[in-house]
Design a protein around this motif. Structure first.
Motif, PDB file in Angstrom:
ATOM      1  N   PRO A  73       0.852  -1.191   0.000  1.00  0.00           N
ATOM      2  CA  PRO A  73       0.000   0.000   0.000  1.00  0.00           C
ATOM      3  C   PRO A  73       0.888   1.242   0.000  1.00  0.00           C
ATOM      4  CG  PRO A  73       0.053  -1.019   2.175  1.00  0.00           C
ATOM      5  CD  PRO A  73       0.830  -1.915   1.242  1.00  0.00           C
ATOM      6  N   ASN A  74       0.304   2.403  -0.147  1.00  0.00           N
ATOM      7  CA  ASN A  74       1.050   3.651  -0.124  1.00  0.00           C
ATOM      8  C   ASN A  74       1.842   3.751   1.173  1.00  0.00           C
ATOM      9  OD1 ASN A  74       1.800   6.392   0.321  1.00  0.00           O
ATOM     10  ND2 ASN A  74       0.233   7.056  -1.109  1.00  0.00           N
ATOM     11  N   SER A  75       3.170   3.783   1.073  1.00  0.00           N
ATOM     12  CA  SER A  75       4.014   3.776   2.265  1.00  0.00           C
ATOM     13  C   SER A  75       3.854   5.034   3.111  1.00  0.00           C
ATOM     14  CB  SER A  75       5.476   3.588   1.872  1.00  0.00           C
ATOM     15  OG  SER A  75       5.887   4.626   1.017  1.00  0.00           O
ATOM     16  N   TYR A  76       3.469   6.142   2.505  1.00  0.00           N
ATOM     17  CA  TYR A  76       3.288   7.368   3.269  1.00  0.00           C
ATOM     18  C   TYR A  76       2.047   7.315   4.164  1.00  0.00           C
ATOM     19  CZ  TYR A  76       7.073   9.702   0.805  1.00  0.00           C
ATOM     20  OH  TYR A  76       8.313  10.057   0.319  1.00  0.00           O
ATOM     21  N   HIS A  77       1.192   6.313   3.946  1.00  0.00           N
ATOM     22  CA  HIS A  77       0.003   6.140   4.774  1.00  0.00           C
ATOM     23  C   HIS A  77       0.052   4.845   5.567  1.00  0.00           C
ATOM     24  CE1 HIS A  77      -1.688   8.749   1.404  1.00  0.00           C
ATOM     25  NE2 HIS A  77      -1.522   9.523   2.452  1.00  0.00           N
ATOM     26  N   THR A  78       1.204   4.185   5.606  1.00  0.00           N
ATOM     27  CA  THR A  78       1.351   2.917   6.298  1.00  0.00           C
ATOM     28  C   THR A  78       2.421   3.054   7.379  1.00  0.00           C
ATOM     29  OG1 THR A  78       0.826   1.739   4.254  1.00  0.00           O
ATOM     30  CG2 THR A  78       1.883   0.466   5.997  1.00  0.00           C
ATOM     31  N   ARG A  79       2.034   2.871   8.621  1.00  0.00           N
ATOM     32  CA  ARG A  79       3.002   2.941   9.706  1.00  0.00           C
ATOM     33  C   ARG A  79       4.111   1.928   9.453  1.00  0.00           C
ATOM     34  NH1 ARG A  79      -0.113   2.140  14.340  1.00  0.00           N
ATOM     35  NH2 ARG A  79      -0.684   4.322  14.159  1.00  0.00           N
ATOM     36  N   GLY A  80       5.349   2.363   9.546  1.00  0.00           N
ATOM     37  CA  GLY A  80       6.484   1.482   9.318  1.00  0.00           C
ATOM     38  C   GLY A  80       6.830   1.324   7.842  1.00  0.00           C
ATOM     39  N   GLY A  81       6.128   2.028   6.958  1.00  0.00           N
ATOM     40  CA  GLY A  81       6.394   1.917   5.527  1.00  0.00           C
ATOM     41  C   GLY A  81       7.691   2.612   5.136  1.00  0.00           C
ATOM     42  N   LEU A  82       8.318   2.130   4.104  1.00  0.00           N
ATOM     43  CA  LEU A  82       9.518   2.760   3.550  1.00  0.00           C
ATOM     44  C   LEU A  82       9.060   3.852   2.589  1.00  0.00           C
ATOM     45  CD1 LEU A  82      12.631   2.770   2.989  1.00  0.00           C
ATOM     46  CD2 LEU A  82      12.129   1.160   1.137  1.00  0.00           C
ATOM     47  N   ASN A  83       9.354   5.097   2.898  1.00  0.00           N
ATOM     48  CA  ASN A  83       8.879   6.202   2.059  1.00  0.00           C
ATOM     49  C   ASN A  83       9.792   6.463   0.873  1.00  0.00           C
ATOM     50  OD1 ASN A  83       6.608   6.601   3.658  1.00  0.00           O
ATOM     51  ND2 ASN A  83       7.764   7.856   5.088  1.00  0.00           N
ATOM     52  N   HIS A  84      11.081   6.547   1.096  1.00  0.00           N
ATOM     53  CA  HIS A  84      12.028   6.644  -0.008  1.00  0.00           C
ATOM     54  C   HIS A  84      13.439   6.407   0.502  1.00  0.00           C
ATOM     55  CE1 HIS A  84      11.970  11.006   1.247  1.00  0.00           C
ATOM     56  NE2 HIS A  84      13.280  10.851   1.128  1.00  0.00           N
ATOM     57  N   ILE A  85      14.335   6.198  -0.450  1.00  0.00           N
ATOM     58  CA  ILE A  85      15.759   6.024  -0.180  1.00  0.00           C
ATOM     59  C   ILE A  85      16.461   7.154  -0.908  1.00  0.00           C
ATOM     60  CG2 ILE A  85      17.759   4.533  -0.584  1.00  0.00           C
ATOM     61  CD1 ILE A  85      15.673   2.195  -0.493  1.00  0.00           C
ATOM     62  N   ALA A  86      17.391   7.831  -0.236  1.00  0.00           N
ATOM     63  CA  ALA A  86      18.059   8.975  -0.835  1.00  0.00           C
ATOM     64  C   ALA A  86      19.536   8.691  -1.071  1.00  0.00           C
ATOM     65  CB  ALA A  86      17.905  10.202   0.055  1.00  0.00           C
ATOM     66  N   VAL A  87      20.032   9.199  -2.185  1.00  0.00           N
ATOM     67  CA  VAL A  87      21.460   9.134  -2.502  1.00  0.00           C
ATOM     68  C   VAL A  87      21.947  10.548  -2.779  1.00  0.00           C
ATOM     69  CG1 VAL A  87      21.358   6.777  -3.411  1.00  0.00           C
ATOM     70  CG2 VAL A  87      21.068   8.704  -4.970  1.00  0.00           C
ATOM     71  N   VAL A  88      23.196  10.810  -2.460  1.00  0.00           N
ATOM     72  CA  VAL A  88      23.816  12.114  -2.701  1.00  0.00           C
ATOM     73  C   VAL A  88      24.764  11.981  -3.884  1.00  0.00           C
ATOM     74  CG1 VAL A  88      25.293  13.925  -1.719  1.00  0.00           C
ATOM     75  CG2 VAL A  88      23.665  12.713  -0.255  1.00  0.00           C
ATOM     76  N   VAL A  89      24.682  12.926  -4.807  1.00  0.00           N
ATOM     77  CA  VAL A  89      25.537  12.918  -5.999  1.00  0.00           C
ATOM     78  C   VAL A  89      26.242  14.268  -6.133  1.00  0.00           C
ATOM     79  CG1 VAL A  89      24.077  11.226  -7.185  1.00  0.00           C
ATOM     80  CG2 VAL A  89      23.681  13.674  -7.551  1.00  0.00           C
ATOM     81  N   ASP A  90      27.314  14.277  -6.918  1.00  0.00           N
ATOM     82  CA  ASP A  90      28.056  15.512  -7.174  1.00  0.00           C
ATOM     83  C   ASP A  90      27.457  16.329  -8.317  1.00  0.00           C
ATOM     84  OD1 ASP A  90      29.965  15.044  -5.189  1.00  0.00           O
ATOM     85  OD2 ASP A  90      31.214  13.865  -6.545  1.00  0.00           O
ATOM     86  N   ASP A  91      26.815  15.649  -9.279  1.00  0.00           N
ATOM     87  CA  ASP A  91      26.270  16.339 -10.461  1.00  0.00           C
ATOM     88  C   ASP A  91      24.841  15.857 -10.698  1.00  0.00           C
ATOM     89  OD1 ASP A  91      25.588  17.312 -12.990  1.00  0.00           O
ATOM     90  OD2 ASP A  91      27.573  16.940 -13.833  1.00  0.00           O
ATOM     91  N   ILE A  92      23.892  16.576 -10.151  1.00  0.00           N
ATOM     92  CA  ILE A  92      22.494  16.149 -10.208  1.00  0.00           C
ATOM     93  C   ILE A  92      21.938  16.176 -11.629  1.00  0.00           C
ATOM     94  CG2 ILE A  92      21.432  18.394  -9.723  1.00  0.00           C
ATOM     95  CD1 ILE A  92      19.533  16.781  -7.777  1.00  0.00           C
ATOM     96  N   ASP A  93      22.413  17.107 -12.453  1.00  0.00           N
ATOM     97  CA  ASP A  93      21.915  17.180 -13.827  1.00  0.00           C
ATOM     98  C   ASP A  93      22.353  15.956 -14.631  1.00  0.00           C
ATOM     99  OD1 ASP A  93      20.622  19.689 -13.430  1.00  0.00           O
ATOM    100  OD2 ASP A  93      22.564  20.688 -13.645  1.00  0.00           O
ATOM    101  N   ALA A  94      23.617  15.558 -14.481  1.00  0.00           N
ATOM    102  CA  ALA A  94      24.107  14.353 -15.167  1.00  0.00           C
ATOM    103  C   ALA A  94      23.392  13.115 -14.651  1.00  0.00           C
ATOM    104  CB  ALA A  94      25.616  14.219 -14.988  1.00  0.00           C
ATOM    105  N   MET A  95      23.136  13.051 -13.341  1.00  0.00           N
ATOM    106  CA  MET A  95      22.439  11.889 -12.782  1.00  0.00           C
ATOM    107  C   MET A  95      21.012  11.827 -13.289  1.00  0.00           C
ATOM    108  SD  MET A  95      22.339   9.102 -11.102  1.00  0.00           S
ATOM    109  CE  MET A  95      23.922   9.100 -10.289  1.00  0.00           C
ATOM    110  N   GLU A  96      20.346  12.961 -13.418  1.00  0.00           N
ATOM    111  CA  GLU A  96      18.969  12.931 -13.925  1.00  0.00           C
ATOM    112  C   GLU A  96      18.939  12.422 -15.361  1.00  0.00           C
ATOM    113  OE1 GLU A  96      14.790  15.319 -13.957  1.00  0.00           O
ATOM    114  OE2 GLU A  96      16.613  16.504 -13.668  1.00  0.00           O
ATOM    115  N   LYS A  97      19.874  12.841 -16.181  1.00  0.00           N
ATOM    116  CA  LYS A  97      19.953  12.322 -17.548  1.00  0.00           C
ATOM    117  C   LYS A  97      20.173  10.819 -17.546  1.00  0.00           C
ATOM    118  CE  LYS A  97      21.576  16.593 -19.613  1.00  0.00           C
ATOM    119  NZ  LYS A  97      22.722  17.356 -20.084  1.00  0.00           N
TER     120      LYS A  97
END
Length: 126
Positions: free
Chosen positions: A65-89
């Motif tokens: 189900p939608n994790s933002y409405h589920t207790r204990g749900g995984l909402n998202h995983i974040a990564v840090v990059v040096d060049d966000i424009d290249a990563m988006e491409k």
């Protein structure tokens, strides 16, 4: 010394496919792969010091189900990059759709969902 995050473990439908796109996009590597709980398989993919444990059960999985409405749900995983424009491409080139772009103090971000509808946040700090 403060604690550091070593790994997070979550369920995916195809660990090999998920690990492959993560290695391609994030320049990570598979640290370990082997049998796991209930006839499943786990793949540890990441860097030398941090990784994600991708668990694929030995039986059919179901959509969450939608994790933002589920207790204990995984909402998202974040990564840090040096060049966000290249990563988006690269993310778009891998077949994912990006969205929810935002500039905020102290950086920029966007989000995308993978084939299992798991949300990922990509961040670049100024």
């Amino acid at each position: 010394m403060p604690a550091t995050l070593e790994h997070a473990n979550y369920t995916v439908s195809d660990g090999d496919a998920t690990a492959a796109w993560m290695c391609d996009l994030f320049d990570w590597h598979i640290r370990w792969k082997g049998p796991s709980l209930d006839g499943g398989q786990s793949i540890h993919v990441g860097t030398q010091s941090q990784y994600l444990a991708l668990y694929t059960p030995g039986k059919q999985t179901s959509e969450k189900p939608n994790s933002y409405h589920t207790r204990g749900g995984l909402n998202h995983i974040a990564v840090v990059v040096d060049d966000i424009d290249a990563m988006e491409k690269a993310v778009i080139g891998a077949g994912f759709k990006t969205g929810n772009h935002a500039d905020y103090e102290p950086g920029r971000r966007f989000y995308f969902h993978d084939h299992d509808n798991i949300e990922y946040e990509v961040v670049q700090y100024d």
